[in-house]
Design a protein around this motif. Sequence first.
Motif, short mmCIF file in Angstrom:
data_model
loop_
_atom_site.label_atom_id
_atom_site.label_comp_id
_atom_site.label_asym_id
_atom_site.label_seq_id
_atom_site.Cartn_x
_atom_site.Cartn_y
_atom_site.Cartn_z
N THR A 177 51.41 76.61 7.56
CA THR A 177 49.86 75.58 7.15
C THR A 177 48.91 77.05 7.69
N GLY A 178 47.35 76.76 7.17
CA GLY A 178 46.76 78.16 7.01
C GLY A 178 45.64 77.33 7.20
N THR A 179 44.62 77.68 6.29
CA THR A 179 42.85 77.40 6.08
C THR A 179 43.40 76.60 4.64
N GLU B 172 41.61 76.94 2.12
CA GLU B 172 41.89 77.94 0.87
C GLU B 172 43.39 78.64 0.72
N GLN B 173 43.47 78.68 2.38
CA GLN B 173 45.18 79.63 2.32
C GLN B 173 46.38 78.50 1.46
N VAL B 174 45.73 77.06 1.37
CA VAL B 174 46.70 76.61 1.37
C VAL B 174 47.05 75.99 0.25
N LYS B 175 45.54 75.95 -0.55
CA LYS B 175 45.36 75.80 -1.98
C LYS B 175 45.99 77.08 -2.51
N SER B 176 45.62 78.05 -2.40
CA SER B 176 46.37 79.20 -2.80
C SER B 176 47.79 79.46 -3.19
N VAL B 177 48.15 79.26 -2.62
CA VAL B 177 50.50 78.48 -2.23
C VAL B 177 50.76 78.14 -2.99
#
Length: 139
Positions: free
Chosen positions: A65-67, A69-74
């Motif tokens: 999981t992540g922020t 923005e990180q989730v959107k990026s992946v």
Amino acid sequence: YFGFTNCPEVCPTEMAKQSRAIQMVDEEVGPVVTPVFISVDPFRDTPAQVDKYCQAFHPRMVGLTGTTEQVKSVARAYRVYFNETARNSEQEYLIDHSIIQYFMGRDGKFLHYFGNNMSEREMADKMKAAILEHKDRVV
């Protein structure tokens, strides 16, 4: 697999199917596949919650999981769709998302994808074929 731990039906069904397919692969060629779950709900899915969820399906499953923005990026990198729907409260909502499982090589390159219409046997057969064909590339 991209999903979320509060998913009422699709995610647990697909995760269980993935686990059974990996068990078949383990029995046929050994424990060479590392299943990965990526949460599309960074607001509710804490690292501890994701880890607990993953361990309920497979002992080698890695949960990420992540922020936001990180989730959107992946998700963009894998062309995964997700969107919050049906919000009843701050903590009670669903997330509509792609239902695709990806099979990647050790080098991070795409090998196959599995839609929800594939059986665990079909998934295991495709993984096994890729493992035997790309012994140096498969996770």
